[in-house]
Design an enzyme around this catalytic site. Structure first.
Site, PDB file in Angstrom:
ATOM      1  N   VAL A  65       5.640  15.563 -28.003  1.00  0.00           N
ATOM      2  CA  VAL A  65       5.202  15.149 -29.343  1.00  0.00           C
ATOM      3  C   VAL A  65       3.704  15.440 -29.461  1.00  0.00           C
ATOM      4  O   VAL A  65       2.960  15.306 -28.471  1.00  0.00           O
ATOM      5  CB  VAL A  65       5.481  13.636 -29.545  1.00  0.00           C
ATOM      6  N   GLU A  97      14.191  15.061 -15.306  1.00  0.00           N
ATOM      7  CA  GLU A  97      13.142  14.750 -14.335  1.00  0.00           C
ATOM      8  C   GLU A  97      11.899  14.335 -15.102  1.00  0.00           C
ATOM      9  O   GLU A  97      11.632  14.852 -16.189  1.00  0.00           O
ATOM     10  CB  GLU A  97      12.771  15.972 -13.474  1.00  0.00           C
ATOM     11  N   ASN A 102       4.012   9.737 -15.037  1.00  0.00           N
ATOM     12  CA  ASN A 102       4.209   9.728 -16.490  1.00  0.00           C
ATOM     13  C   ASN A 102       4.869   8.417 -16.932  1.00  0.00           C
ATOM     14  O   ASN A 102       6.059   8.355 -17.234  1.00  0.00           O
ATOM     15  CB  ASN A 102       5.053  10.938 -16.907  1.00  0.00           C
ATOM     16  N   TYR A 109      12.339   6.503 -21.583  1.00  0.00           N
ATOM     17  CA  TYR A 109      13.691   6.810 -21.102  1.00  0.00           C
ATOM     18  C   TYR A 109      14.407   5.540 -20.644  1.00  0.00           C
ATOM     19  O   TYR A 109      15.580   5.337 -20.931  1.00  0.00           O
ATOM     20  CB  TYR A 109      13.633   7.831 -19.959  1.00  0.00           C
TER      21      TYR A 109
HETATM   22  C1  LIG Z   1       6.715  11.054 -23.754  1.00  0.00           C
HETATM   23  C2  LIG Z   1       6.473  11.321 -25.243  1.00  0.00           C
HETATM   24  C3  LIG Z   1       7.439  12.383 -25.707  1.00  0.00           C
HETATM   25  C4  LIG Z   1       6.717  10.029 -26.017  1.00  0.00           C
HETATM   26  O1  LIG Z   1       6.590  10.326 -27.398  1.00  0.00           O
HETATM   27  P1  LIG Z   1       6.010   9.237 -28.434  1.00  0.00           P
HETATM   28  O2  LIG Z   1       6.314   9.732 -29.796  1.00  0.00           O
HETATM   29  O3  LIG Z   1       4.609   8.928 -28.111  1.00  0.00           O
HETATM   30  O4  LIG Z   1       6.920   7.988 -28.047  1.00  0.00           O
HETATM   31  P2  LIG Z   1       7.309   6.769 -28.999  1.00  0.00           P
HETATM   32  O5  LIG Z   1       6.201   6.473 -29.956  1.00  0.00           O
HETATM   33  O6  LIG Z   1       8.667   7.026 -29.561  1.00  0.00           O
HETATM   34  O7  LIG Z   1       7.353   5.598 -27.944  1.00  0.00           O
HETATM   35  C5  LIG Z   1       8.516   5.347 -27.225  1.00  0.00           C
HETATM   36  C6  LIG Z   1       8.197   4.512 -25.995  1.00  0.00           C
HETATM   37  O8  LIG Z   1       7.414   5.257 -25.087  1.00  0.00           O
HETATM   38  C7  LIG Z   1       6.592   4.329 -24.366  1.00  0.00           C
HETATM   39  N1  LIG Z   1       5.212   4.669 -24.613  1.00  0.00           N
HETATM   40  C8  LIG Z   1       4.710   5.458 -25.596  1.00  0.00           C
HETATM   41  N2  LIG Z   1       3.381   5.583 -25.440  1.00  0.00           N
HETATM   42  C9  LIG Z   1       3.058   4.847 -24.365  1.00  0.00           C
HETATM   43  C10 LIG Z   1       1.855   4.577 -23.682  1.00  0.00           C
HETATM   44  N3  LIG Z   1       0.690   5.090 -24.094  1.00  0.00           N
HETATM   45  N4  LIG Z   1       1.888   3.799 -22.576  1.00  0.00           N
HETATM   46  C11 LIG Z   1       3.069   3.285 -22.128  1.00  0.00           C
HETATM   47  N5  LIG Z   1       4.240   3.507 -22.737  1.00  0.00           N
HETATM   48  C12 LIG Z   1       4.227   4.274 -23.842  1.00  0.00           C
HETATM   49  C13 LIG Z   1       6.907   2.963 -24.858  1.00  0.00           C
HETATM   50  O9  LIG Z   1       7.965   2.412 -24.080  1.00  0.00           O
HETATM   51  C14 LIG Z   1       7.382   3.267 -26.252  1.00  0.00           C
HETATM   52  O10 LIG Z   1       8.201   2.279 -26.748  1.00  0.00           O
HETATM   53  P3  LIG Z   1       7.595   1.090 -27.653  1.00  0.00           P
HETATM   54  O11 LIG Z   1       6.801   1.729 -28.735  1.00  0.00           O
HETATM   55  O12 LIG Z   1       8.814   0.386 -28.131  1.00  0.00           O
HETATM   56  O13 LIG Z   1       6.757   0.281 -26.716  1.00  0.00           O
HETATM   57  C15 LIG Z   1       5.007  11.749 -25.511  1.00  0.00           C
HETATM   58  O14 LIG Z   1       4.145  10.838 -24.860  1.00  0.00           O
HETATM   59  C16 LIG Z   1       4.658  13.150 -25.033  1.00  0.00           C
HETATM   60  O15 LIG Z   1       4.864  14.131 -25.750  1.00  0.00           O
HETATM   61  N6  LIG Z   1       4.085  13.272 -23.823  1.00  0.00           N
HETATM   62  C17 LIG Z   1       3.678  14.558 -23.273  1.00  0.00           C
HETATM   63  C18 LIG Z   1       4.873  15.345 -22.815  1.00  0.00           C
HETATM   64  C19 LIG Z   1       5.716  14.552 -21.849  1.00  0.00           C
HETATM   65  O16 LIG Z   1       5.220  13.912 -20.938  1.00  0.00           O
HETATM   66  N7  LIG Z   1       7.047  14.617 -22.061  1.00  0.00           N
HETATM   67  C20 LIG Z   1       8.008  13.879 -21.244  1.00  0.00           C
HETATM   68  C21 LIG Z   1       8.340  14.535 -19.981  1.00  0.00           C
HETATM   69  S1  LIG Z   1       9.217  16.052 -20.214  1.00  0.00           S
END
Ligand SMILES: CC(C)(COP(=O)(O)OP(=O)(O)OC[C@H]1O[C@@H](n2cnc3c(N)ncnc32)[C@H](O)[C@@H]1OP(=O)(O)O)[C@@H](O)C(=O)NCCC(=O)NCCS
Length: 142
Positions: A65, A97, A102, A109
């Site tokens: 994202v 994975e 992370n 997940y």
């Molecule tokens: C992982 C990722 C896809 C999450 O996307 P996002 O849109 O920020 O996630 P959401 O807003 O839907 O949040 C979902 C959950 O993620 C967790 N989360 C999101 N940001 C967080 C943070 N800064 N710290 C801890 N948990 C976090 C929480 O559990 C959150 O749930 P909650 O809002 O009910 O507490 C995003 O951080 C990303 O693109 N990261 C870089 C790429 C990556 O690492 N991808 C995953 C591995 S392939």
């Protein structure tokens, strides 16, 4: 995802990962057993997911994202969408994975029902060598 989305996808990919996929890897994913999803905010591409199907199992290969939009529910929405589509495609289990460092992805997940089923030592490249991956799985039906 369409090939025309790749410039935006690659920009998000480069911002989201220390070791981003190349354009070639994305192009190689436009195949019958892959599902490539995009998330949109109006006209703007804000996230994507890449899933590979192998028979009745799916492997979530990438979920990303736009960094400035993290924490707004886009990642969860994309994840729920791809899981719903996988269920419609008669997938029984989704695995993935995730880097042990992370935390945000791991929490996302886990909160959607994935559980850790193992680790893959030194699976990912890292700034100072290699990093372990957690392997997580979600069963979509009994
Ligand atoms: C992982 C990722 C896809 C999450 O996307 P996002 O849109 O920020 O996630 P959401 O807003 O839907 O949040 C979902 C959950 O993620 C967790 N989360 C999101 N940001 C967080 C943070 N800064 N710290 C801890 N948990 C976090 C929480 O559990 C959150 O749930 P909650 O809002 O009910 O507490 C995003 O951080 C990303 O693109 N990261 C870089 C790429 C990556 O690492 N991808 C995953 C591995 S392939």
């Amino acid at each position: 995802m369409q090939e025309a989305d790749l410039p935006d996808v690659l920009e998000i990919e480069r911002q989201g990962h220390a070791f981003p996929w190349t354009e070639t890897i994305f192009l190689d994913s436009f195949r019958g057993n892959y599902r490539l999803w995009t998330g949109w905010h109006g006209e703007r591409l804000v996230g994507f997911a890449v899933v590979a199907y192998l028979f009745d199992e799916a492997h979530l290969l990438n979920l990303c994202v736009s960094p400035e939009l993290h924490g707004q529910g886009i990642g969860r929405k994309l994840l729920r969408y791809l899981l719903g589509e996988a269920a419609l495609d008669h997938i029984w289990r989704v695995i993935l994975e995730v880097r042990v460092s992370n935390e945000s992805a791991f929490h996302l997940y886990r909160s959607e029902g994935f559980r850790q089923i193992g680790t893959r030592p030194e699976y990912y490249p890292a700034a100072d060598g290699r990093e372990d991956a957690r392997v997580m799985a979600l069963e979509l039906r009994d």
